[in-house]
Write a protein that holds these residues in place. Structure first.
Motif, PDB file in Angstrom:
ATOM      1  N   SER A  70       0.782  -1.147   0.182  1.00 20.70           N
ATOM      2  CA  SER A  70      -0.081   0.078  -0.046  1.00 20.70           C
ATOM      3  C   SER A  70       0.836   1.062  -0.026  1.00 20.70           C
ATOM      4  CB  SER A  70      -0.809  -0.022   1.186  1.00 20.70           C
ATOM      5  OG  SER A  70      -0.096   0.121   2.449  1.00 20.70           O
ATOM      6  N   GLU A  71       0.286   2.653   0.020  1.00 20.11           N
ATOM      7  CA  GLU A  71       1.058   3.530  -0.027  1.00 20.11           C
ATOM      8  C   GLU A  71       1.673   3.881   1.217  1.00 20.11           C
ATOM      9  OE1 GLU A  71      -2.877   4.617  -2.018  1.00 20.11           O
ATOM     10  OE2 GLU A  71      -2.301   3.262  -0.361  1.00 20.11           O
ATOM     11  N   GLY A  72       1.513   3.115   2.369  1.00 21.70           N
ATOM     12  CA  GLY A  72       2.225   3.128   3.490  1.00 21.70           C
ATOM     13  C   GLY A  72       3.245   2.051   3.763  1.00 21.70           C
ATOM     14  N   ASP A  73       3.075   0.910   3.057  1.00 22.10           N
ATOM     15  CA  ASP A  73       4.008  -0.158   2.888  1.00 22.10           C
ATOM     16  C   ASP A  73       4.468  -0.570   1.590  1.00 22.10           C
ATOM     17  OD1 ASP A  73       4.926  -2.798   3.456  1.00 22.10           O
ATOM     18  OD2 ASP A  73       2.994  -3.673   3.679  1.00 22.10           O
ATOM     19  N   LEU A  74       5.814  -0.067   1.315  1.00 26.03           N
ATOM     20  CA  LEU A  74       6.173  -0.276  -0.073  1.00 26.03           C
ATOM     21  C   LEU A  74       7.436  -1.610   0.224  1.00 26.03           C
ATOM     22  CD1 LEU A  74       7.581   3.261  -0.997  1.00 26.03           C
ATOM     23  CD2 LEU A  74       5.199   2.008  -1.340  1.00 26.03           C
ATOM     24  N   ALA A  75       7.248  -2.422   1.239  1.00 27.41           N
ATOM     25  CA  ALA A  75       8.106  -3.465   1.303  1.00 27.41           C
ATOM     26  C   ALA A  75       7.842  -4.467   0.268  1.00 27.41           C
ATOM     27  CB  ALA A  75       8.045  -4.036   2.736  1.00 27.41           C
ATOM     28  N   PRO A  76       6.723  -4.758  -0.126  1.00 27.43           N
ATOM     29  CA  PRO A  76       6.332  -5.779  -1.278  1.00 27.43           C
ATOM     30  C   PRO A  76       6.740  -5.406  -2.641  1.00 27.43           C
ATOM     31  CG  PRO A  76       4.303  -5.627   0.066  1.00 27.43           C
ATOM     32  CD  PRO A  76       5.328  -4.570   0.569  1.00 27.43           C
ATOM     33  N   GLY A  77       6.831  -4.210  -2.739  1.00 26.24           N
ATOM     34  CA  GLY A  77       7.253  -3.641  -3.872  1.00 26.24           C
ATOM     35  C   GLY A  77       9.132  -3.635  -4.163  1.00 26.24           C
ATOM     36  N   LEU A  78       9.406  -3.150  -3.030  1.00 20.84           N
ATOM     37  CA  LEU A  78      10.862  -3.138  -3.104  1.00 20.84           C
ATOM     38  C   LEU A  78      11.373  -4.699  -3.031  1.00 20.84           C
ATOM     39  CD1 LEU A  78      11.152  -0.702   0.026  1.00 20.84           C
ATOM     40  CD2 LEU A  78      12.092  -0.330  -2.273  1.00 20.84           C
ATOM     41  N   ALA A  79      10.779  -5.558  -2.780  1.00 20.69           N
ATOM     42  CA  ALA A  79      11.056  -7.313  -2.649  1.00 20.69           C
ATOM     43  C   ALA A  79      11.250  -7.305  -4.321  1.00 20.69           C
ATOM     44  CB  ALA A  79      10.134  -7.918  -2.042  1.00 20.69           C
ATOM     45  N   VAL A  80      10.294  -6.900  -4.913  1.00 19.03           N
ATOM     46  CA  VAL A  80      10.431  -7.437  -6.459  1.00 19.03           C
ATOM     47  C   VAL A  80      11.666  -6.684  -6.897  1.00 19.03           C
ATOM     48  CG1 VAL A  80       9.376  -6.575  -8.621  1.00 19.03           C
ATOM     49  CG2 VAL A  80       7.843  -7.188  -6.556  1.00 19.03           C
ATOM     50  N   PHE A  81      12.100  -5.694  -6.513  1.00 16.37           N
ATOM     51  CA  PHE A  81      13.241  -5.381  -7.186  1.00 16.37           C
ATOM     52  C   PHE A  81      14.629  -5.711  -6.601  1.00 16.37           C
ATOM     53  CE2 PHE A  81      10.003  -2.122  -8.157  1.00 16.37           C
ATOM     54  CZ  PHE A  81      10.023  -2.006  -9.647  1.00 16.37           C
ATOM     55  N   ALA A  82      14.568  -5.843  -5.396  1.00 15.87           N
ATOM     56  CA  ALA A  82      15.538  -6.632  -4.702  1.00 15.87           C
ATOM     57  C   ALA A  82      15.788  -8.067  -5.408  1.00 15.87           C
ATOM     58  CB  ALA A  82      15.193  -6.815  -3.148  1.00 15.87           C
ATOM     59  N   GLU A  83      14.621  -8.806  -5.516  1.00 21.34           N
ATOM     60  CA  GLU A  83      14.877 -10.120  -6.207  1.00 21.34           C
ATOM     61  C   GLU A  83      15.607  -9.854  -7.745  1.00 21.34           C
ATOM     62  OE1 GLU A  83      12.491 -13.980  -7.681  1.00 21.34           O
ATOM     63  OE2 GLU A  83      11.299 -12.271  -6.522  1.00 21.34           O
ATOM     64  N   LEU A  84      15.299  -8.882  -8.371  1.00 20.75           N
ATOM     65  CA  LEU A  84      15.739  -8.722  -9.712  1.00 20.75           C
ATOM     66  C   LEU A  84      17.365  -8.251  -9.563  1.00 20.75           C
ATOM     67  CD1 LEU A  84      12.942  -6.521 -11.231  1.00 20.75           C
ATOM     68  CD2 LEU A  84      13.886  -8.782 -12.342  1.00 20.75           C
ATOM     69  N   ALA A  85      17.615  -7.577  -8.514  1.00 24.07           N
ATOM     70  CA  ALA A  85      18.872  -7.110  -8.371  1.00 24.07           C
ATOM     71  C   ALA A  85      19.765  -8.426  -7.926  1.00 24.07           C
ATOM     72  CB  ALA A  85      19.030  -6.002  -7.101  1.00 24.07           C
ATOM     73  N   GLU A  86      19.370  -9.318  -7.134  1.00 25.29           N
ATOM     74  CA  GLU A  86      20.023 -10.658  -6.720  1.00 25.29           C
ATOM     75  C   GLU A  86      20.346 -11.388  -7.922  1.00 25.29           C
ATOM     76  OE1 GLU A  86      17.493 -12.155  -3.801  1.00 25.29           O
ATOM     77  OE2 GLU A  86      18.321 -11.270  -2.185  1.00 25.29           O
ATOM     78  N   GLN A  87      19.339 -11.389  -8.986  1.00 30.23           N
ATOM     79  CA  GLN A  87      19.546 -12.304 -10.088  1.00 30.23           C
ATOM     80  C   GLN A  87      20.512 -11.319 -11.181  1.00 30.23           C
ATOM     81  OE1 GLN A  87      15.492 -12.840 -11.695  1.00 30.23           O
ATOM     82  NE2 GLN A  87      15.001 -13.936  -9.946  1.00 30.23           N
ATOM     83  N   GLY A  88      20.785 -10.346 -10.865  1.00 27.44           N
ATOM     84  CA  GLY A  88      21.522  -9.632 -11.892  1.00 27.44           C
ATOM     85  C   GLY A  88      20.878  -8.892 -12.957  1.00 27.44           C
ATOM     86  N   ARG A  89      19.608  -8.692 -12.651  1.00 30.03           N
ATOM     87  CA  ARG A  89      18.523  -8.264 -14.038  1.00 30.03           C
ATOM     88  C   ARG A  89      18.051  -6.694 -13.625  1.00 30.03           C
ATOM     89  NH1 ARG A  89      14.036 -11.845 -13.689  1.00 30.03           N
ATOM     90  NH2 ARG A  89      13.553 -10.716 -15.361  1.00 30.03           N
ATOM     91  N   LEU A  90      18.541  -6.157 -12.547  1.00 30.61           N
ATOM     92  CA  LEU A  90      17.861  -4.898 -12.248  1.00 30.61           C
ATOM     93  C   LEU A  90      18.835  -3.987 -13.231  1.00 30.61           C
ATOM     94  CD1 LEU A  90      16.205  -2.827 -10.905  1.00 30.61           C
ATOM     95  CD2 LEU A  90      17.669  -2.840  -9.235  1.00 30.61           C
ATOM     96  N   SER A  91      18.536  -3.261 -14.108  1.00 33.66           N
ATOM     97  CA  SER A  91      19.421  -2.463 -14.811  1.00 33.66           C
ATOM     98  C   SER A  91      19.323  -0.992 -14.304  1.00 33.66           C
ATOM     99  CB  SER A  91      18.819  -2.480 -16.338  1.00 33.66           C
ATOM    100  OG  SER A  91      19.624  -1.275 -17.045  1.00 33.66           O
ATOM    101  N   LEU A  92      20.431  -0.361 -14.144  1.00 31.04           N
ATOM    102  CA  LEU A  92      20.527   0.894 -13.671  1.00 31.04           C
ATOM    103  C   LEU A  92      20.545   1.977 -14.775  1.00 31.04           C
ATOM    104  CD1 LEU A  92      23.058   0.547 -10.731  1.00 31.04           C
ATOM    105  CD2 LEU A  92      20.484   0.479 -10.537  1.00 31.04           C
ATOM    106  N   ALA A  93      20.336   1.694 -15.955  1.00 30.36           N
ATOM    107  CA  ALA A  93      20.257   2.535 -17.145  1.00 30.36           C
ATOM    108  C   ALA A  93      19.090   3.462 -16.973  1.00 30.36           C
ATOM    109  CB  ALA A  93      20.092   1.671 -18.377  1.00 30.36           C
ATOM    110  N   ASP A  94      19.346   4.642 -17.526  1.00 27.09           N
ATOM    111  CA  ASP A  94      17.945   5.598 -17.257  1.00 27.09           C
ATOM    112  C   ASP A  94      17.040   5.284 -18.662  1.00 27.09           C
ATOM    113  OD1 ASP A  94      16.645   7.726 -16.854  1.00 27.09           O
ATOM    114  OD2 ASP A  94      17.631   9.083 -18.314  1.00 27.09           O
ATOM    115  N   VAL A  95      15.811   5.311 -18.024  1.00 21.78           N
ATOM    116  CA  VAL A  95      14.625   4.851 -18.996  1.00 21.78           C
ATOM    117  C   VAL A  95      14.439   5.962 -19.941  1.00 21.78           C
ATOM    118  CG1 VAL A  95      13.894   2.919 -17.534  1.00 21.78           C
ATOM    119  CG2 VAL A  95      13.072   5.391 -17.282  1.00 21.78           C
TER     120      VAL A  95
END
Length: 367
Positions: free
Chosen positions: A205-230
């Motif tokens: 929710s607006e006050g609980d971003l943890a589930p969303g941050l977890a999505v990107f943390a998993e991508l980072a662990e997989q080496g699939r989070l790109s830091l390239a500007d969109v």
């Protein structure tokens, strides 16, 4: 309101600087019309004497600002320059420069409008279309107001992501081999809202971003989070495989690069519909030009300009879009699970905390 051709409406407005040219109905009393006409004429005269308007965060390619700046120059003689930056940077710039302001007007994400007011960097101005802007989309004193809304979408490079692997939801992101780019989380409203959309899709929710941050943390662990500007440049060079960005940017970039090379979808499990608000610098060097710019942005012609840039005008209920403009947009069915921010206080607090959380919960896992 009756739909009228954009250029004929502009011609009438510029000929008489009339209320009708700024999107108002002809049903107001003659006294009110006369008074408002005089006020607009005075504003136009003062803006033309200033001669220019300098913006931040309102580049030509974003939501078709280029047509609005062109109209203001062609019809009112206002020169223009823009420095592109994030919402947080805009507010910080207004604050840091104080009375030595180099920018007159900015366009910031929904959550940053109240922050700008709290920082004391804005001045109020209510356009003549004020009553047609929903209450939820404006500051009651006129310090900020949304000009348009957008919804977080996925933009997919079809050459780099095979058809069977292309995501249509946040749940799909965990299963692919492609990289995912989200932009400057903690700084840019677009990136912050992408995290919120991921949170919505996973029970947050607006006050609980943890589930969303977890999505990107998993991508980072997989080496699939790109830091390239969109950015359109990176998309065109093929440096971004899947991007999370506003639908109006995704559709615009797709059509400018190659309509057939990209697929744009609204995540089917959840997304966020939010918007961007103009803020006028308290110490603007060209305050009347900034007010005229806001007036034009909220007029019929200005709202149609934004729609031609794939953004949904905040006064959409009072407009009839040209058929060609409406055809650029995604089907309404794709927006079934998109929803606006409802707990504004919680979202404002979360946006403040997001830079630290992104660093400690996501980037720490970046390979």
């Amino acid at each position: 309101m009756l739909a009228t051709p954009k250029r004929s409406r502009l011609t009438a407005a510029l000929a008489a600087t009339s209320l009708l040219g700024f999107g108002l109905t002809a049903q107001a009393t003659s006294e009110a019309t006369s008074s408002a006409d005089a006020s607009l004429e005075a504003l136009v005269a003062a803006a033309q004497q200033e001669g220019r308007v300098d913006s931040v965060g309102m580049p030509d390619t974003w939501a078709n600002w280029q047509d609005t700046w062109a109209d203001l120059e062609t019809h009112y003689g206002l020169a223009h320059s823009d420095t592109d930056m994030s919402s947080a940077e805009e507010v910080a710039k207004f604050k840091a420069e104080g009375e030595n302001a180099t920018a007159d007007i900015g366009d910031v994400g929904f959550a940053f409008g109240p922050i700008a007011v709290q920082q004391g960097v804005t001045q109020p101005y209510k356009p003549t279309t004020w009553d047609e802007i929903p209450d939820w989309a404006k500051d009651e004193d006129g310090h900020w107001m949304l000009g348009y809304t957008g919804t977080i979408a996925m933009m997919i490079n079809k050459a780099q992501v095979p058809e069977g692997e292309r995501p249509t939801s946040f749940a799909d992101l965990a299963e692919g081999d492609y990289s995912v780019s989200v932009g400057a989380v903690g700084q840019a409203s677009q990136a912050n809202n992408a995290v919120l959309a991921a949170a919505f899709a996973n029970g947050g929710s607006e006050g609980d971003l943890a589930p969303g941050l977890a999505v990107f943390a998993e991508l980072a662990e997989q080496g699939r989070l790109s830091l390239a500007d969109v950015s359109i440049a990176n998309l065109e060079k093929g440096e971004v495989e899947v991007a999370l960005l506003w639908d109006f940017n995704a559709l615009n970039y797709r059509d400018r690069i190659d309509r057939d090379a990209f697929e744009v979808v609204i995540p089917s499990d959840a997304s966020v519909t939010s918007g961007y608000a103009t803020i006028i610098n308290r110490h603007a060097a060209h305050p009347n030009a900034a007010k005229l710019a806001r007036e034009y942005i909220l007029s019929d012609a200005g709202q149609i300009n934004l729609a031609e840039g794939y953004a949904r005008p905040i006064r959409a209920e009072h407009l009839t879009l040209p058929e060609a403009t409406a055809a650029k947009l995604l089907p309404n069915a794709q927006y079934a699970n998109a929803r606006p921010v409802q707990d504004f206080a919680a979202w404002e607090q979360s946006a403040r905390e997001l830079p630290r959380q992104w660093q400690s919960q996501v980037l720490i896992h970046q390979q």
